[in-house]
Design a protein around this motif. Structure first.
Motif, short mmCIF file in Angstrom:
data_model
loop_
_atom_site.label_atom_id
_atom_site.label_comp_id
_atom_site.label_asym_id
_atom_site.label_seq_id
_atom_site.Cartn_x
_atom_site.Cartn_y
_atom_site.Cartn_z
N LEU A 31 92.13 20.81 22.94
CA LEU A 31 92.88 20.26 24.07
C LEU A 31 91.96 20.13 25.28
O LEU A 31 91.97 19.10 25.97
N LEU A 32 91.17 21.15 25.49
CA LEU A 32 90.23 21.14 26.61
C LEU A 32 89.25 19.96 26.50
O LEU A 32 88.96 19.28 27.48
N GLU A 33 88.78 19.71 25.27
CA GLU A 33 87.83 18.61 25.07
C GLU A 33 88.48 17.25 25.31
O GLU A 33 87.82 16.30 25.68
N ILE B 270 85.54 14.34 26.16
CA ILE B 270 84.62 14.13 25.02
C ILE B 270 85.39 13.85 23.73
O ILE B 270 84.81 13.55 22.71
N ARG B 271 86.70 13.95 23.78
CA ARG B 271 87.57 13.48 22.70
C ARG B 271 88.66 12.64 23.33
O ARG B 271 89.06 12.89 24.47
N ARG B 272 89.10 11.64 22.59
CA ARG B 272 90.15 10.76 23.10
C ARG B 272 91.44 10.98 22.32
O ARG B 272 91.43 10.96 21.09
N PRO B 273 92.56 11.19 23.02
CA PRO B 273 93.82 11.42 22.30
C PRO B 273 94.30 10.16 21.57
O PRO B 273 94.00 9.04 21.99
N ALA B 274 95.04 10.39 20.48
CA ALA B 274 95.62 9.26 19.74
C ALA B 274 96.73 8.63 20.56
O ALA B 274 96.94 7.42 20.55
N SER B 275 97.49 9.47 21.28
CA SER B 275 98.53 8.96 22.19
C SER B 275 98.75 9.98 23.28
O SER B 275 98.28 11.11 23.20
#
Lengths: 257, 364
Positions: B42-44, B49-54
């Motif tokens: 969640l922090l990332e 540095i990570r993109r959520p799917a929605s």
């Protein structure tokens, strides 16, 4: 006898093995021939062509290996495993086979097209560079990748959150931290290129004063039963190898300091 | 402020599911969860540095979901601190200003204040390798705060610090956050750390935030079984409601007992016969002094028990007790050493315990 003593004895026996080989070189060493050959145009040509092609190969290999190693270490992409696997090719296939693969390729339509319209490789100096490249780029990529693997990707993540772009983070953080592996890869590529024989002789041939690198010169001397000449070239190759090793260690020590 | 709306993210077989989180401006949120619960993932997503799917991530009302990390102005201090080892501390601290092209002289005073506050002025020319965990943590904080982030994110910030220095560094961080009135998110699995630093605590388990609320609310009223268990509530019982009053209810406890539980609006929320779980913290169970006379209303939650085992941790003792009766219900009690000695407690000793109706909570 405990294990440590056996291990030390193994290390000494390896040293002895190579040392005897090097010493045996001097049994056929002729000083007058040495002085004659060191000034010969052919020897100077071999040194020049070996150094030139090795430098160019190192530069080209590095241009591909650095980004490729980074991608393999840091990114997930389709076909990553296939790319990773194919980079092992120079390790599992003999250089002669790699040279033959190149030769076969230049007999296919795309190969002939490249040769006719762009650059000729078969029996040419460019062929030496291509042969050296194909045998060293995979190893260089692996070495650099190992360097990136050792660095936590969080360093780059931190750099990004501090305002660095992806490229800035790479050049200010990952690149300097992987410096040791990168230097090792550069020098190994250079050393491997200098000593490359199998793929070179298959693709570029063994033509005196044209594609006559140091290993090819040794091969040509041995073919003509010129043992003293071969010994001289082997000696030259050994000296170059030791210089490269010394520089590698010096740079590694500097980057550790 | 930080506002996360229905964030979904998948990493292999693990998923962050409809995560919603809100931290008001100037507040410190603690994201608390066991190892492997998805905290770092969640922090990332928050740092980019990570993109959520929605879902959406908003920082100070601006939607940053599609932004790169360098555009979000979110500073991040990872678990392993990650001071750049090839740079001196001062170069680490000035890294942000340099890559952003900020004039170092313009922010020098603020950086000097931070350096003084976190007491690292004597270390600036040193490389991170030779420093202690506490020194590195303080330097990482200065680096993270050097260019005034909109949000400070810390992942397990004290995990690499010796226990002796941990408390000091925690206090320093709390004072710093209060001084700068900075919005912060601290990711931790340490309950004490979350209670100490977090104004708002969110409990994440298996990729889902199961409860979010103020410190006291989370401590006193965990709403879900997983949250209660994670927060150290070891006395949890299945029971049924037997009587409902306006502000309390009576619930069964085993086959032979019943307990009165205070709850503000019991009459409107509970029915007789409803199956519930209730819990009480081990430290909230009282052992009555022998011979003490209690008024009738205080006697309602008193039970006889026998101490079966005693575990001692420093100045606290945990008593495993079995209640008198045929159903062998058990309860755990944490008691301070002074009270333990005063009551002369020992294994197999019969005691009388009291459960304060206000200390009992119902788990939905």
């Amino acid at each position: 006898m405990d294990f440590k003593k056996i291990a030390i004895a193994s290390a000494y026996s390896l040293f002895l093995f190579y040392f005897i080989l090097i010493v045996s070189l001097f049994t056929v060493f002729d000083v007058s021939r040495f002085l004659e050959l060191i000034k010969s145009e052919r020897f100077l040509f071999s040194i020049k062509i070996s150094m030139l092609t090795a430098f160019i190969t190192t530069f080209i290999s590095f241009s591909f290996a650095l980004p490729a190693a980074y991608a393999l270490s840091r990114c997930e992409f389709a076909g990553k495993r296939a790319v990773d696997l194919i980079l092992e090719l120079p390790l599992i296939v003999s250089p002669v086979a790699l040279g033959a693969l190149l030769l076969l390729f230049f007999n296919t339509s795309p190969g002939i097209f490249i040769q006719d319209n762009y650059i000729s490789f078969v029996y040419e100096v460019a062929g030496i560079i291509l042969a050296q490249f194909i045998t060293s780029v995979g190893i260089a990529t692996r070495l650099i990748k190992a360097g990136f693997d050792e660095i936590s990707p969080r360093y780059e993540a931190v750099a990004r959150t501090l305002g660095a772009s992806g490229l800035q983070a790479f050049f200010t953080v990952s690149f300097p931290l992987a410096k040791k592996s990168i230097i090792a890869a550069l020098i190994l590529t250079f050393a491997k290129s200098i000593g490359e024989f199998g793929a070179t002789v298959t693709l570029a041939g063994a033509m005196p004063m044209k594609t006559e690198t140091l290993p090819i010169a040794i091969y040509l001397r041995l073919s003509n039963a010129d043992i003293e000449g071969a010994a001289f070239y082997i000696f030259a190759l050994l000296i170059m190898g030791f210089i490269v090793t010394y520089i590698t260690r010096l740079l590694a020590r500097t980057s550790n300091a | 402020m930080l506002n996360i709306e229905n964030l979904n993210y998948r990493a292999g077989n693990f998923r962050l599911k409809n995560v919603c989180l809100e931290i008001a401006q100037g507040c410190c949120g603690a994201l608390l969860g066991p190892t492997g619960s998805g905290k770092t993932l969640l922090l990332e997503n928050i740092i980019g540095i990570r993109r959520p799917a929605s879902g959406k991530i908003k920082i100070n009302e601006a939607d940053v979901t599609a932004m790169n990390p360098e555009q979000r102005n979110v500073s991040y201090v990872p678990q392993d601190i990650c001071l750049f080892p090839h740079m001196t501390l001062i170069d680490n601290i000035l890294y942000s200003a340099r890559v952003r092209g900020v004039n170092v002289q313009a922010i020098k005073q603020e950086i000097d204040d931070l350096i003084d506050f976190l007491n690292i002025s004597g270390l600036l020319k040193r490389y991170p390798d030779g420093l202690s965990g506490g020194e590195r943590q303080r330097a990482a904080l200065v680096r993270a705060l050097a260019v005034k982030p909109n949000l400070l994110v810390l992942d397990e910030p004290f995990s690499s610090i010796d226990s002796a220095l941990r408390e000091e560094t925690r206090r320093l961080l709390k004072d710093l956050l209060q001084k700068l009135k900075l919005t912060a998110l601290i990711v931790t699995h340490d309950i004490d750390e979350a209670y100490f630093l977090g104004d708002i605590i969110s409990i994440i388990i298996d990729g889902k935030i199961i409860q979010s609320g103020e410190r006291d609310e989370i401590y006193n009223y965990p709403k879900k079984l997983e949250a209660a268990q994670f927060l150290g509530v070891r006395n949890i019982y299945d029971s049924g409601v037997t009587n409902v009053f306006e502000k309390s209810l009576v619930s069964s406890w085993g086959k032979e007992r019943s307990v009165t539980i205070s709850c503000g609006c019991a009459g409107s929320k509970f029915n007789e016969g409803l199956k519930i779980k209730w819990g009480i913290r081990p430290e909230a169970v009282f052992i009555l002094k022998p011979g003490i006379l209690l008024s009738a209303d205080k006697k309602q939650n008193c039970f006889a028990a026998v101490i079966k085992k005693i575990y001692t941790r420093g100045k606290t003792h945990t008593l495993l007790c079995v209640l008198k009766g045929t159903d062998a219900s058990s309860i755990e009690i944490d008691i301070h050493d002074a009270a333990f000695k005063k009551l002369e407690l020992a294994a197999e000793k019969a005691i009388e315990i009291s459960l304060n109706p206000d200390s009992i909570f119902i788990i939905s």
